[in-house]
Design an enzyme around this catalytic site. Structure first.
Site, mmCIF file in Angstrom:
data_model
loop_
_atom_site.group_PDB
_atom_site.id
_atom_site.type_symbol
_atom_site.label_atom_id
_atom_site.label_comp_id
_atom_site.label_asym_id
_atom_site.label_seq_id
_atom_site.Cartn_x
_atom_site.Cartn_y
_atom_site.Cartn_z
ATOM 1 N N GLU A 55 -12.677 6.443 -11.249
ATOM 2 C CA GLU A 55 -11.894 7.394 -10.450
ATOM 3 C C GLU A 55 -10.466 6.911 -10.366
ATOM 4 O OE1 GLU A 55 -13.684 7.402 -6.578
ATOM 5 O OE2 GLU A 55 -15.659 7.852 -7.401
ATOM 6 N N LYS A 70 -7.328 5.720 -8.257
ATOM 7 C CA LYS A 70 -7.122 5.106 -6.949
ATOM 8 C C LYS A 70 -5.883 5.760 -6.346
ATOM 9 C CE LYS A 70 -7.016 0.689 -4.612
ATOM 10 N NZ LYS A 70 -5.907 0.932 -3.713
ATOM 11 N N ASP A 130 -2.970 6.528 -3.791
ATOM 12 C CA ASP A 130 -2.154 5.623 -2.989
ATOM 13 C C ASP A 130 -1.636 6.346 -1.745
ATOM 14 O OD1 ASP A 130 -0.866 3.366 -2.250
ATOM 15 O OD2 ASP A 130 0.784 3.562 -3.671
ATOM 16 N N TYR A 157 -13.620 10.739 -1.911
ATOM 17 C CA TYR A 157 -14.260 9.925 -2.941
ATOM 18 C C TYR A 157 -15.497 9.160 -2.498
ATOM 19 C CZ TYR A 157 -10.793 6.917 -0.662
ATOM 20 O OH TYR A 157 -10.005 6.283 0.254
ATOM 21 N N LYS A 199 -5.674 -2.411 -10.561
ATOM 22 C CA LYS A 199 -4.343 -1.922 -10.162
ATOM 23 C C LYS A 199 -3.421 -1.835 -11.371
ATOM 24 C CE LYS A 199 -3.047 -2.669 -6.054
ATOM 25 N NZ LYS A 199 -2.934 -2.212 -4.705
ATOM 26 N N CYS A 256 33.807 -3.958 8.323
ATOM 27 C CA CYS A 256 33.460 -2.628 7.830
ATOM 28 C C CYS A 256 34.342 -2.278 6.628
ATOM 29 C CB CYS A 256 33.650 -1.613 8.959
ATOM 30 S SG CYS A 256 33.385 0.073 8.397
ATOM 31 N N CYS A 286 36.717 0.820 7.842
ATOM 32 C CA CYS A 286 37.740 0.772 8.895
ATOM 33 C C CYS A 286 38.148 -0.647 9.258
ATOM 34 C CB CYS A 286 37.259 1.523 10.137
ATOM 35 S SG CYS A 286 35.982 0.633 11.040
ATOM 36 N N CYS A 290 28.694 -1.061 12.056
ATOM 37 C CA CYS A 290 30.104 -1.011 12.396
ATOM 38 C C CYS A 290 30.175 -0.393 13.795
ATOM 39 C CB CYS A 290 30.869 -0.126 11.408
ATOM 40 S SG CYS A 290 32.507 0.296 12.032
ATOM 41 N N CYS A 324 35.830 5.227 12.984
ATOM 42 C CA CYS A 324 35.482 4.862 11.607
ATOM 43 C C CYS A 324 35.184 6.158 10.838
ATOM 44 C CB CYS A 324 34.269 3.934 11.645
ATOM 45 S SG CYS A 324 33.691 3.427 10.030
HETATM 46 S S1 IVH Z 1 -13.744 3.730 -2.470
HETATM 47 C C1 IVH Z 1 -16.351 0.883 -0.013
HETATM 48 N N1 IVH Z 1 -12.315 5.245 -4.078
HETATM 49 O O1 IVH Z 1 -8.335 2.121 -1.736
HETATM 50 C C2 IVH Z 1 -15.446 1.597 -0.920
HETATM 51 N N2 IVH Z 1 -11.165 3.981 -2.429
HETATM 52 O O2 IVH Z 1 -8.939 -1.039 -1.053
HETATM 53 C C3 IVH Z 1 -14.532 2.527 -0.257
HETATM 54 N N3 IVH Z 1 -8.739 4.356 -2.384
HETATM 55 O O3 IVH Z 1 -9.379 1.792 1.578
HETATM 56 C C4 IVH Z 1 -13.348 2.927 -0.995
HETATM 57 N N4 IVH Z 1 -8.676 5.809 -4.042
HETATM 58 O O4 IVH Z 1 -8.044 3.847 0.956
HETATM 59 C C5 IVH Z 1 -12.283 4.367 -3.052
HETATM 60 N N5 IVH Z 1 -11.184 6.652 -5.531
HETATM 61 C C6 IVH Z 1 -11.166 5.804 -4.527
HETATM 62 C C7 IVH Z 1 -9.969 5.442 -3.886
HETATM 63 C C8 IVH Z 1 -10.010 4.513 -2.832
HETATM 64 C C9 IVH Z 1 -7.967 5.150 -3.130
HETATM 65 C C10 IVH Z 1 -8.242 3.452 -1.329
HETATM 66 C C11 IVH Z 1 -8.992 3.529 -0.038
HETATM 67 C C12 IVH Z 1 -9.526 2.167 0.246
HETATM 68 C C13 IVH Z 1 -8.688 1.316 -0.653
HETATM 69 C C14 IVH Z 1 -9.536 0.171 -1.179
#
Ligand code: IVH
Length: 673
Positions: A108, A110, A112, A219, A306, A400, A403, A418, A424
């Protein structure tokens, strides 16, 4: 009537789903708004059919809610992080050894943003809680209800009770627009959409949350009777009930497939409307997940990979300093242009003196520039090995640049300021730009260029001068002309109707934003009282702390400001709270701390919150010995009831509460014993 209301609700829910989850609208915005308005009117006329999950509840309310802390039924854990495909391979091997049988991984994106846990009972959203410390979080239900892609009511065959976890996000487009507005208002910018989303979710005003257009992807499903023994099956089911699930989700059987997914999305994620910072891998079978279990901090059946933040190396040519409306001085690095994440970067923020110092920057240094989740690139390090000749050390300026005034640094703050507020140039012009802006006096025809022109020509020195501008003085100015001159005059004239609370905001007192200005206007009711207010009186106002109070006192201690205010008064600006608002603001509940609990039939919870505030009371989230009483509806929370009994806090029912507001004499209040 009930069925008409219900059918309108169902219709609007469907349109919301089509627009925000499926991204395929089936109605024009205009028609949607008209139907929503119709529903609002019907609900107002028939409070007996109130429904906390109605689409009208997504509009939010102006009333501060204060968040209740709620314990998570299942703790909210985080994921182990990996930064290389080698580490992903190690994870794969650990799982293989741990299970000793075939398995699948779900890949999946991740997301942010900021994580959220939603509880649904009988298909209705009942609670939304932030991650908090993982054990307990803030109940942000009212705010979450404003997010259009989150279903308030589910379709299909869902379990009677379950939790679903996901990520709340601010789309890039909304983030850019928000920061643009904040820049205009000289408010601090959000560094990235993640901070903007979590900051928004914690706002005390759900109407403002609604305006920020958050989105959410889900998710992870938790509960007793889940539809499938596969994680992928549960996600599919959740999608069918109305949740937004990422289309990028893929079931993989081999490491090669995982690797292909990572490589594909490291590139394609740049076209997504929201921020992502990696990939999450999860064992698909729930049974296998159970067999692998958890460490103290994270599941053994899942891991995050990551993405590398994009970096570039370039030369630092110089550092310049910008002075904003509030006098804050921002250092900016001027760089040799370099390509980074598809754009050419020439400048980077250096934030403040401490950051410059910790980087040990010298002019001519080769520096690492990173974009990461941030929109404004930042310098993360100096390549000291690349130094041939050491240039001058970068030292934060003492005066500044506009001024010449000696800069000051307030205790506990990272920024330099400032102090020459009224002399200014960028501060004077900035104050005027703020004064005329849409949310302040809303004076058409006076953009920043025109202000600059009038300032350069000696026609504007101060916000009050806007009202004494003379058409014959303006017309001869190059780039202005007759029409614009009349427009400015008209705009200034019209602005004399702008209500007092916005005038307070327009003055540009440091730390006094829109909401605080409103609080001040309601608390002091006219400019004379505000001018005379003491530190003690100011901090006694709800939400006004020492820092804001000090700033207000300081503002009125400066005779130049008092003179400006007096001039504005003489030009006829609104310097009193309107009669209508004064009337609406009774003191029937002055000094009382009131908890709202349960469900109500006559008005919505938000309406009750509003009534409490409008009558001088304070709505608080949890019961304590300081609670004056609980406004108790049906099915009051058992915890609150227990606590109320223990502390001897009285309960007031809906009907009695409404009676309390209509009589001055409160001696015969009926408490529920
Ligand atoms: S699963 C026990 N799936 O990443 C597992 N987390 O450090 C629960 N996050 O706190 C998380 N995308 O805020 C999961 N596809 C995804 C995610 C996801 C973002 C975030 C989430 C979590 C942090 C994990």
């Amino acid at each position: 009537m009930k069925s008409q209301i219900e059918s309108l609700r169902r219709e609007l829910e469907q349109h919301n789903y089509n627009y925000y989850v499926l991204s395929t609208p089936t109605i024009s915005d205009f028609d949607f708004d008209a139907k929503l308005k119709q529903l609002q009117e019907l609900e107002a006329a028939h409070p007996e059919f109130f429904d906390p999950n109605s689409p009208t509840q997504r509009i939010g309310s102006d009333i501060a809610s204060g968040f209740e802390q709620v314990a998570h039924v299942y703790p909210m854990l985080s994921l182990g992080n990996t930064y290389s495909e080698g580490e992903v391979q190690d994870f794969y091997e650990r799982v293989r050894k741990g299970l000793n049988e075939e398995f699948e991984l779900v890949c999946e994106l991740k997301y942010d943003g900021t994580s959220i846990s939603l509880t649904y009972e009988d298909g209705l959203l009942v609670r939304a809680v932030t991650r908090g410390d993982g054990e307990k979080g803030d109940d942000v239900t009212a705010n979450v209800k404003t997010i259009r892609s989150i279903p308030l009511r589910l379709n299909g065959n869902y379990p009677p009770k379950f939790e679903i976890r996901g990520e709340i996000l601010m789309p890039w487009s909304v983030f850019d627009e928000l920061n643009r507005e904040r820049e205009e208002q000289e408010e601090q910018l959000f560094a990235n959409p993640r901070n903007a989303a979590s900051g928004t979710l914690k706002l005390q005003n759900s109407k403002m949350v609604a305006s920020r257009k958050l989105d959410a992807y889900f998710y992870y499903l938790l509960g007793e009777k889940l539809p499938s023994d596969l994680h992928s099956g549960n996600l599919q089911a959740a999608h069918s009930w109305g949740f937004k699930i990422s289309e990028a989700t893929k079931v993989c059987k081999t490491l090669d497939e995982v690797s292909a997914f990572i490589n594909q999305w490291d590139v394609e994620r740049k076209n997504l409307p929201v921020a992502t910072d990696g990939i999450v891998l999860k064992v698909n079978s729930i049974q296998q997940q159970r067999a692998l279990g958890f460490t103290a901090k994270s599941p053994r059946w899942a891991i995050a990979y990551k993405f590398q933040a994009e970096k570039a190396v370039t030369r630092l040519n110089s550092v310049s300093y910008q002075v904003g409306r509030t006098g804050a001085v921002t250092p900016v690095a001027n760089l040799d242009p370099v390509q980074l994440s598809g754009t050419i970067v020439k400048r980077a923020s250096l934030h403040n003196a401490d950051i410059i110092e910790s980087l040990d920057l010298h002019v001519g240094d080769m520096v690492f520039v990173e974009k990461g989740g941030e929109i404004i690139p930042k310098i993360t390090a100096v390549d000291k090995d690349a130094r041939v000749l050491i240039g001058d050390k970068v030292r934060f300026i003492k005066n500044c640049p506009e001024c010449g005034a000696t800069l000051i640094r307030y205790e506990g703050e990272a920024a330099h300021y400032c102090p020459n507020e009224n002399a200014c140039p960028p501060q004077i012009k900035g104050k005027m730009e703020h004064f005329v802006s849409r949310k302040a006096m809303n004076i058409d025809g006076l953009g920043s260029e025109t202000i600059n022109l009038l300032y350069q020509n000696g026609l504007l020195h101060n916000i009050a001068d806007i009202y004494s501008l003379k058409i014959p003085d303006m017309i001869p100015l190059e780039r202005l002309g007759t029409k614009s001159a009349y427009n400015i005059k008209d705009g200034a004239e019209k602005s004399k109707e702008v209500p007092f609370e916005r005038v307070v905001f327009a003055l540009g007192i440091r730390f006094v934003g829109e909401t605080i200005a409103k609080k001040l206007a309601y608390a002091f009711k006219n400019i004379e009282a505000l001018e005379k207010s003491t530190l003690e009186e100011l901090v006694a106002v709800d939400e006004i702390g020492e820092r804001i109070a000090q700033s207000v006192v300081q503002y009125f201690a400066d005779s130049a400001n008092v003179e400006t205010v007096n001039r504005l008064k003489s030009f006829g600006l609104q310097m009193n709270l309107s009669e209508e608002k004064l009337q609406a603001h009774s003191t029937a509940l002055a000094g009382l701390s009131i908890v709202i609990s349960g469900t109500f039939s006559q008005h919505s919870r938000d309406e009750y919150k509003s009534m409490i505030e409008m009558n001088g009371g304070k709505n608080v989230g949890s019961v304590s010995s300081k609670t004056s009483f609980i406004l108790a509806g049906e099915n009051m929370g058992p915890e609150k009831l227990k606590k109320a009994e223990k502390l001897g806090v009285k309960l007031v029912d809906e009907k009695t509460f409404l009676t309390m507001l209509s009589f001055e004499n409160q001696s015969d209040i009926n408490f529920i014993e």
